[in-house]
Scaffold this active site. Structure first.
Site, PDB file in Angstrom:
ATOM      1  N   SER A 162      14.888 -35.765  39.665  1.00  0.00           N
ATOM      2  CA  SER A 162      15.827 -36.079  38.579  1.00  0.00           C
ATOM      3  C   SER A 162      17.036 -36.784  39.179  1.00  0.00           C
ATOM      4  O   SER A 162      17.138 -36.947  40.395  1.00  0.00           O
ATOM      5  CB  SER A 162      16.262 -34.802  37.872  1.00  0.00           C
ATOM      6  N   LYS A 163      17.936 -37.151  38.302  1.00  0.00           N
ATOM      7  CA  LYS A 163      19.162 -37.861  38.706  1.00  0.00           C
ATOM      8  C   LYS A 163      19.887 -37.165  39.859  1.00  0.00           C
ATOM      9  O   LYS A 163      20.522 -37.818  40.681  1.00  0.00           O
ATOM     10  CB  LYS A 163      20.117 -37.950  37.507  1.00  0.00           C
ATOM     11  N   ARG A 164      19.785 -35.823  39.846  1.00  0.00           N
ATOM     12  CA  ARG A 164      20.472 -35.059  40.907  1.00  0.00           C
ATOM     13  C   ARG A 164      20.025 -35.512  42.297  1.00  0.00           C
ATOM     14  O   ARG A 164      20.756 -35.386  43.269  1.00  0.00           O
ATOM     15  CB  ARG A 164      20.145 -33.569  40.793  1.00  0.00           C
TER      16      ARG A 164
END
Ligand code: GLU
Length: 499
Positions: A261-263
């Protein structure tokens, strides 16, 4: 190849939903489909699954097509390419789904269901209260007389269409090229909905109608769809179409083992493109994330991928995104370019993108860019690295900023002034026409001995004077690129700072 068991020509498809950008997981699915088609002399189809009207956009479709082109995954049939099995947008195939569903109703393989959401919820709750192990659809409408059902439909009553899972179906075994045989209990599948009350087909129905109509032989997709597959098998069987071979590939996870994910940083193909990864390197990296021809090779050319790819060597374990390995592979591809290619495809476009060179113009001659390419290439991991390294060549001499630490370490030190003075004299003796890396090095080479100083103590002050910091390619190349006048002007300016 063991996964192609019959002589039917291979037809595979990549079917993204244009609800967002092309994610790395989707890109790898596309790569595997493309490579499988190419390795088997088959056909690679791109189909846009745009039936979700709230989340699908034309803009996302264009972004996906651009990403596919950047990845170099040419499709044989699909948007822009055309083909005999179109249209290749699901929203343009609504009539096909409706016709197929009505045919199944007419054949008694599907039926109209008039249960309201409230009734379904009440049934579910009642099943839960009596601790029934099955809490799905209670088949309330399965045995309504077809003529009566049709009359209710004609009278305008709201309905869905459900598939009739045969009572005697037994276990549904999904034969998966990656996971092996996966067994599902048919009763658990429910008489699931194939057409919603708003008149739209469900994913499990539309995708099978299309895959069957398009003659898809192998379905290679993310294993998040494995649980949908037994339902899809039921639809193939109801349609009387052959069931294709499935290959469900693992998810791509971040380094912490969680869903990417973006993380974790960049997740879309676009972001990687814009960060400066080369298409070939990116495809190479993603291809190896879950597939290996031999367990050793890190560099797999597109040619090798498209001739050797096979489902036999696809791993079912989750793949972990490893940015360091991606960088390593990217650097390998960059370093393999010849200087001129590097200049044309990496360096000059990057200089333009950074506005160092005015749009559409080149400020220097081809030899200069080749020299810059040769100097920077070994120090480049990502294409935009060249901008940071070349910036000193694009600032006015009196505007060059000096890095404080480098000044402290190399210029504000005893002996720096002497080094600059000696370099000044030696360099000034080189005529403009002789200003080459070799001549510069030959002029500077004797200085450490003459001055009785270490090489670093002599050359680093010169480097800091001309570049602004202590990191640059070889001193000869650096000054050759900068030019005689700028070099002498910068040395003169730096003398003020030197001890
Ligand atoms: N549109 C579906 C998705 O993007 C396709 C899944 C499939 O390949 O069947 O997940």
């Amino acid at each position: 190849m063991s996964t192609t068991t019959n002589a039917t020509p291979v037809r595979v498809r990549f079917a993204p939903s244009p609800t967002g950008k092309l994610h790395v997981g989707g890109a790898r699915t596309a790569i595997y489909n493309w490579a499988f088609a190419r390795a088997n002399g088959g056909t690679f189809i791109l189909r846009i699954d745009d039936t979700d009207p709230t989340r699908s956009t034309e803009e996302n479709t264009q972004v996906i097509l651009r990403a596919m082109r950047w990845l170099g995954l040419d499709w044989d049939e699909g948007p822009e390419a055309g083909g005999d099995y179109g249209p290749y947008f699901q929203t343009k195939r609504m009539d096909t789904y409706r016709t197929a569903a009505e045919r199944l109703v007419a054949e008694g393989k599907a039926y109209y269901c008039f249960c309201t959401p409230e009734k379904l919820e009440a049934d579910r709750k009642a099943a839960a209260d009596r601790h029934d192990s099955f809490q799905g659809y209670q088949r309330t409408c399965r045995n309504i007389d077809p003529a009566e059902a049709q009359a209710r439909v004609d009278a305008g009553e709201a309905y869905t269409i459900r598939i009739k899972v045969p009572d005697d179906r037994g276990d549904v075994v999904v034969r998966d090229a990656v996971h092996g045989d996966v067994v599902f209990n048919a009763r658990e599948l429910d008489d699931f909905i194939i057409f919603r009350s708003d008149g739209t087909p469900t994913y499990n129905f539309a995708t099978v109608v299309d895959d069957a109509a398009m003659g898809i032989t192998h379905i290679i997709r993310g294993d998040d769809h494995l649980s949908n597959t037994p339902r899809q098998v039921m639809v193939y069987e109801a349609l009387g179409a052959p069931t294709p071979t499935f290959a469900h590939i693992s998810m791509i996870l971040g380094s912490d083992g969680k869903k990417l994910s973006k993380r974790h940083g960049a997740t879309s193909v676009e972001e990687y493109r814009d960060a400066g990864y080369l298409s070939d390197a990116f495809v190479n990296y993603l291809a190896l994330l879950g597939w290996a021809p031999d367990g050793e090779s890190t560099i797999i050319s597109r040619e090798r991928l498209s001739s050797e790819f096979s489902l036999d060597h696809v791993s079912k374990n989750p793949a972990i995104m490893d940015p360091k390995k991606l960088d390593f592979i990217n650097a390998e591809y960059l370093h393999a370019l010849d200087d001129q290619e590097f200049a044309d495809t990496v360096l000059i476009p990057q200089l333009h993108a950074a506005d160092l060179e005015p749009a559409g113009e080149c400020l220097h001659d081809a030899d200069w860019y080749d020299l810059l390419a040769a100097a920077l290439k070994p120090r480049t991991t990502l294409s935009p690295d060249v901008v940071r390294q070349a910036r000193f060549l694009y600032v006015a001499d009196d505007e060059l900023e000096y890095d404080e630490k480098s000044v402290k370490k190399w210029l504000a030190k005893q002996g720096a002034r002497a080094a600059l003075d000696a370099a000044d004299v030696a360099l000034e003796a080189i005529a403009q026409d002789d200003w080459t890396a070799e001549k510069i090095e030959a002029a500077l080479d004797p200085l450490p001995e003459q001055l009785g100083m270490g090489k670093g103590k002599v050359f680093q002050p010169v480097r800091v004077a001309c570049v602004g910091n202590a990191v640059s390619p070889g001193i000869g190349e650096t000054l050759a690129l900068l030019g005689r006048d700028h070099t002498l002007a910068r040395i003169a300016r730096a003398k003020e700072l030197a001890a």
